[in-house]
Motif scaffolding. Sequence first.
Motif, PDB file in Angstrom:
ATOM      1  N   SER A  18       0.835  -1.210   0.000  1.00 22.10           N
ATOM      2  CA  SER A  18       0.000   0.000   0.000  1.00 22.10           C
ATOM      3  C   SER A  18       0.868   1.257   0.000  1.00 22.10           C
ATOM      4  CB  SER A  18      -0.940  -0.009   1.200  1.00 22.10           C
ATOM      5  OG  SER A  18      -0.215  -0.110   2.422  1.00 22.10           O
ATOM      6  N   LEU A  21       2.024   1.739  -3.563  1.00 15.06           N
ATOM      7  CA  LEU A  21       0.917   2.218  -4.393  1.00 15.06           C
ATOM      8  C   LEU A  21       0.637   3.691  -4.125  1.00 15.06           C
ATOM      9  CD1 LEU A  21      -1.594  -0.787  -4.249  1.00 15.06           C
ATOM     10  CD2 LEU A  21      -0.213  -0.034  -6.195  1.00 15.06           C
ATOM     11  N   LEU A  22       0.701   4.100  -2.853  1.00 16.80           N
ATOM     12  CA  LEU A  22       0.482   5.502  -2.526  1.00 16.80           C
ATOM     13  C   LEU A  22       1.578   6.374  -3.121  1.00 16.80           C
ATOM     14  CD1 LEU A  22      -1.145   7.634  -0.971  1.00 16.80           C
ATOM     15  CD2 LEU A  22       0.309   7.177   1.003  1.00 16.80           C
ATOM     16  N   LEU A  24       3.284   5.726  -5.789  1.00 17.35           N
ATOM     17  CA  LEU A  24       3.030   5.776  -7.220  1.00 17.35           C
ATOM     18  C   LEU A  24       1.899   6.746  -7.552  1.00 17.35           C
ATOM     19  CD1 LEU A  24       3.613   4.629 -10.049  1.00 17.35           C
ATOM     20  CD2 LEU A  24       1.964   2.823  -9.555  1.00 17.35           C
ATOM     21  N   ALA A  25       0.826   6.720  -6.748  1.00 21.48           N
ATOM     22  CA  ALA A  25      -0.303   7.612  -6.987  1.00 21.48           C
ATOM     23  C   ALA A  25       0.078   9.074  -6.778  1.00 21.48           C
ATOM     24  CB  ALA A  25      -1.464   7.236  -6.069  1.00 21.48           C
ATOM     25  N   MET A  26       0.878   9.341  -5.747  1.00 17.71           N
ATOM     26  CA  MET A  26       1.299  10.715  -5.480  1.00 17.71           C
ATOM     27  C   MET A  26       2.238  11.235  -6.567  1.00 17.71           C
ATOM     28  SD  MET A  26       1.952  10.502  -1.358  1.00 17.71           S
ATOM     29  CE  MET A  26       2.604  12.164  -1.301  1.00 17.71           C
ATOM     30  N   ALA A  28       2.277  10.121  -9.742  1.00 19.98           N
ATOM     31  CA  ALA A  28       1.708  10.008 -11.082  1.00 19.98           C
ATOM     32  C   ALA A  28       1.163  11.342 -11.576  1.00 19.98           C
ATOM     33  CB  ALA A  28       0.598   8.954 -11.091  1.00 19.98           C
ATOM     34  N   LEU A  29       0.466  12.081 -10.703  1.00 21.66           N
ATOM     35  CA  LEU A  29      -0.157  13.331 -11.157  1.00 21.66           C
ATOM     36  C   LEU A  29       0.866  14.372 -11.602  1.00 21.66           C
ATOM     37  CD1 LEU A  29      -2.648  15.028 -11.620  1.00 21.66           C
ATOM     38  CD2 LEU A  29      -2.586  15.692  -9.208  1.00 21.66           C
TER      39      LEU A  29
END
Length: 219
Positions: A18, A21-22, A24-26, A28-29
């Motif tokens: 997790s 993934l966090l 990566l999400a942070m 990505a934008l």
Amino acid sequence: MNKTSAYQRWVHRFGIGSSLLLLLAMSALPVAASSIYHIWPDFKALWPGFVAVVLFMAPYLPSETIGYMSVMGPGALYLSYITGNVTNLRMPATIGTINSLGIEPNTDECHTLAILACGASVITSIAVVLIGVLLSAPLQPVIQAPVLKPAFDYVVPALFGGLVAQTVLKSKKDALYYLIPLAVCLFFCYFTKVSPAYYMLIAIAISAAVYVLDYKHNK
């Protein structure tokens, strides 16, 4: 393999997964926005601040992780690092719950309850932020009222001023570690053309030098 060790392995797998993934999400934008609009940050201007943050956090994060692990356990610690505010919110909520129930630290019961306490703290934080977002529009005329503008203009300096004054006045000896780097940064600000991006690096170096000299002098 017993149930406890299997549970701990699952907690570490879930926590590491997790967290990645966090991350990566942070990331990505901003990466996607920079790729689409072909506007990338100036890394020459960013690297001094990045190095300063790493130098500041490098001794703090490992000690925090080791110190908190015995009380919070891996599950609550992963949850705290993902959601943030470990020292201000997650740790006090966990310790308060454990102490109020009289649970022995560094046990399976303690670590399981820590996950519940941290989860409740996270839900409470999200609920408070949600309420603030929902009330921001109706309260906008009040918040932007001219009569309240001076208060909002000076509330942040007042808070930081109170915190700094309390820290400096609490110990005259420790004040050297704050005032001397501040004076050096002010000198670079007004009498040199050094970029402000280097101020934190300068402050860390001067603080370390002052501490070493003071330690050798007292010893």
